[in-house]
Design an enzyme around this catalytic site. Structure first.
Site, short mmCIF file in Angstrom:
data_model
loop_
_atom_site.label_atom_id
_atom_site.label_comp_id
_atom_site.label_asym_id
_atom_site.label_seq_id
_atom_site.Cartn_x
_atom_site.Cartn_y
_atom_site.Cartn_z
N HIS A 17 31.92 29.27 45.63
CA HIS A 17 30.67 29.25 44.87
C HIS A 17 29.47 29.19 45.82
O HIS A 17 28.47 29.88 45.62
CB HIS A 17 30.60 28.02 43.95
CG HIS A 17 31.66 27.96 42.90
ND1 HIS A 17 32.47 26.87 42.69
CD2 HIS A 17 32.04 28.87 41.95
CE1 HIS A 17 33.28 27.09 41.68
NE2 HIS A 17 33.05 28.29 41.21
N LYS A 41 36.50 23.77 27.80
CA LYS A 41 37.30 23.30 28.93
C LYS A 41 37.23 21.76 28.92
O LYS A 41 36.41 21.19 28.20
CB LYS A 41 36.72 23.82 30.24
CG LYS A 41 36.96 25.31 30.48
CD LYS A 41 36.60 25.73 31.90
CE LYS A 41 37.10 27.13 32.20
NZ LYS A 41 36.78 27.54 33.59
N ARG A 90 36.44 37.89 42.53
CA ARG A 90 37.45 37.63 43.58
C ARG A 90 38.62 38.60 43.50
O ARG A 90 39.40 38.69 44.45
CB ARG A 90 38.00 36.19 43.43
CG ARG A 90 36.99 35.09 43.68
CD ARG A 90 37.45 33.79 43.12
NE ARG A 90 37.67 33.91 41.67
CZ ARG A 90 38.32 33.05 40.93
NH1 ARG A 90 38.84 31.97 41.48
NH2 ARG A 90 38.47 33.25 39.63
N SER A 128 38.43 26.32 41.27
CA SER A 128 38.24 24.88 41.05
C SER A 128 39.55 24.21 40.59
O SER A 128 39.82 23.07 40.96
CB SER A 128 37.15 24.64 40.01
OG SER A 128 35.94 25.18 40.46
N1 COA Z 1 34.58 30.91 44.18
C1 COA Z 1 35.39 29.97 43.69
N2 COA Z 1 35.84 29.93 42.43
C2 COA Z 1 35.41 30.88 41.63
C3 COA Z 1 34.56 31.90 42.04
C4 COA Z 1 34.14 31.90 43.38
N3 COA Z 1 33.32 32.84 43.88
N4 COA Z 1 34.33 32.71 41.01
C5 COA Z 1 35.01 32.21 39.97
N5 COA Z 1 35.67 31.10 40.35
C6 COA Z 1 36.60 30.31 39.53
C7 COA Z 1 36.09 28.95 39.15
O1 COA Z 1 36.39 28.03 40.17
C8 COA Z 1 36.90 28.69 37.90
O2 COA Z 1 38.16 28.25 38.29
P1 COA Z 1 39.16 27.42 37.33
O3 COA Z 1 39.25 28.14 36.03
O4 COA Z 1 40.39 27.43 38.12
O5 COA Z 1 38.57 26.04 37.19
C9 COA Z 1 37.07 30.09 37.27
O6 COA Z 1 36.81 30.99 38.33
C10 COA Z 1 36.13 30.42 36.16
O7 COA Z 1 35.02 29.60 36.27
P2 COA Z 1 33.53 30.00 36.09
O8 COA Z 1 33.13 31.10 36.98
O9 COA Z 1 32.78 28.74 36.21
O10 COA Z 1 33.54 30.59 34.66
P3 COA Z 1 33.70 29.89 33.29
O11 COA Z 1 34.66 30.74 32.53
O12 COA Z 1 33.99 28.46 33.37
O13 COA Z 1 32.23 30.02 32.70
C11 COA Z 1 30.28 31.26 32.01
C12 COA Z 1 31.59 31.26 32.71
C13 COA Z 1 29.56 29.92 32.18
C14 COA Z 1 29.43 32.31 32.66
C15 COA Z 1 30.52 31.61 30.52
O14 COA Z 1 31.55 30.82 30.01
C16 COA Z 1 29.30 31.41 29.66
O15 COA Z 1 28.29 32.06 29.87
N6 COA Z 1 29.39 30.51 28.68
C17 COA Z 1 28.28 30.22 27.77
C18 COA Z 1 28.60 30.72 26.37
C19 COA Z 1 28.24 32.16 26.22
O16 COA Z 1 27.13 32.59 26.48
N7 COA Z 1 29.21 32.97 25.77
C20 COA Z 1 28.97 34.38 25.54
C21 COA Z 1 29.45 35.22 26.68
S1 COA Z 1 31.18 35.51 26.54
#
Ligand code: COA
Length: 162
Positions: A17, A41, A90, A128
């Site tokens: 990140h 989550k 990734r 994560s």
């Molecule tokens: N480095 C390390 N880890 C990474 C990464 C990177 N460059 N890119 C993604 N990840 C990992 C995270 O660590 C996380 O790992 P885990 O699932 O093992 O814990 C996973 O990828 C996904 O996490 P994240 O990127 O935080 O995405 P998310 O699915 O939790 O949330 C949002 C994504 C916040 C953008 C999305 O859920 C959102 O916008 N929610 C709001 C509601 C909404 O608007 N919905 C409509 C759109 S569908």
């Protein structure tokens, strides 16, 4: 002024990140790291704890701001005048999922667009949940997260392994 948001759960923030945040901060005047208060989550850290860790990890990047949000990302973007979402990629599976999400967000608000930054080779495997699992079993986190994040994550699991 160019403004972007890097949204996520960040449970906890990793070097993967941080790499995306640094690179986005060199492309936009301001980058908001948006910490999702995500009910679907079950994060081990509260939104405030996650935001504090991000602030500490990004303390040396002046144009980064950290904010928590809930609800739709596009609503947060509209309320804060943010036209660009940054997401890290990734793998092919990340790409497929992120394309779908970018499309949905653009459908919800056509003033919002998404840009992707591909992960550097050595950071491709970090997530994560991997960090949480390694912390749970007391493994070495030094490759994945800053030392203070490692300590706080290990602390969360201190009494749960017995
Ligand atoms: N480095 C390390 N880890 C990474 C990464 C990177 N460059 N890119 C993604 N990840 C990992 C995270 O660590 C996380 O790992 P885990 O699932 O093992 O814990 C996973 O990828 C996904 O996490 P994240 O990127 O935080 O995405 P998310 O699915 O939790 O949330 C949002 C994504 C916040 C953008 C999305 O859920 C959102 O916008 N929610 C709001 C509601 C909404 O608007 N919905 C409509 C759109 S569908």
């Amino acid at each position: 002024m160019s403004k972007a948001i890097y949204p996520g759960t960040f449970d906890p923030i990793t070097y993967g990140h941080i790499d995306v945040i640094k690179r986005a901060a060199s492309m936009f005047d301001e980058v908001v790291v948006g910490v999702l208060n995500n009910y679907s989550k079950s994060p081990i850290f509260t939104p405030e704890e996650r935001a504090e860790m991000i602030k500490e990890a990004c303390a040396d990047i002046p144009n980064v701001r950290v904010s928590t949000f809930s609800g739709l990302l596009v609503d947060f973007c509209r309320e804060n005048g943010i036209p660009t979402i940054v997401r890290g990629i990734r793998s092919i599976s990340d790409f497929e999922a992120e394309c779908r999400t970018a499309d949905i967000n653009h459908t919800l608000d056509n003033n919002v667009d998404t840009v992707f930054l591909t992960a550097r080779g050595e950071l491709e495997q970090i997530s994560s949940s991997t960090v949480r699992e390694i912390a749970f079993f007391g493994g070495d986190l030094s490759f994945f997260v800053p030392p203070f994040v490692a300590e706080k994550t290990r602390e969360k699991f201190k009494n749960s392994r017995s």
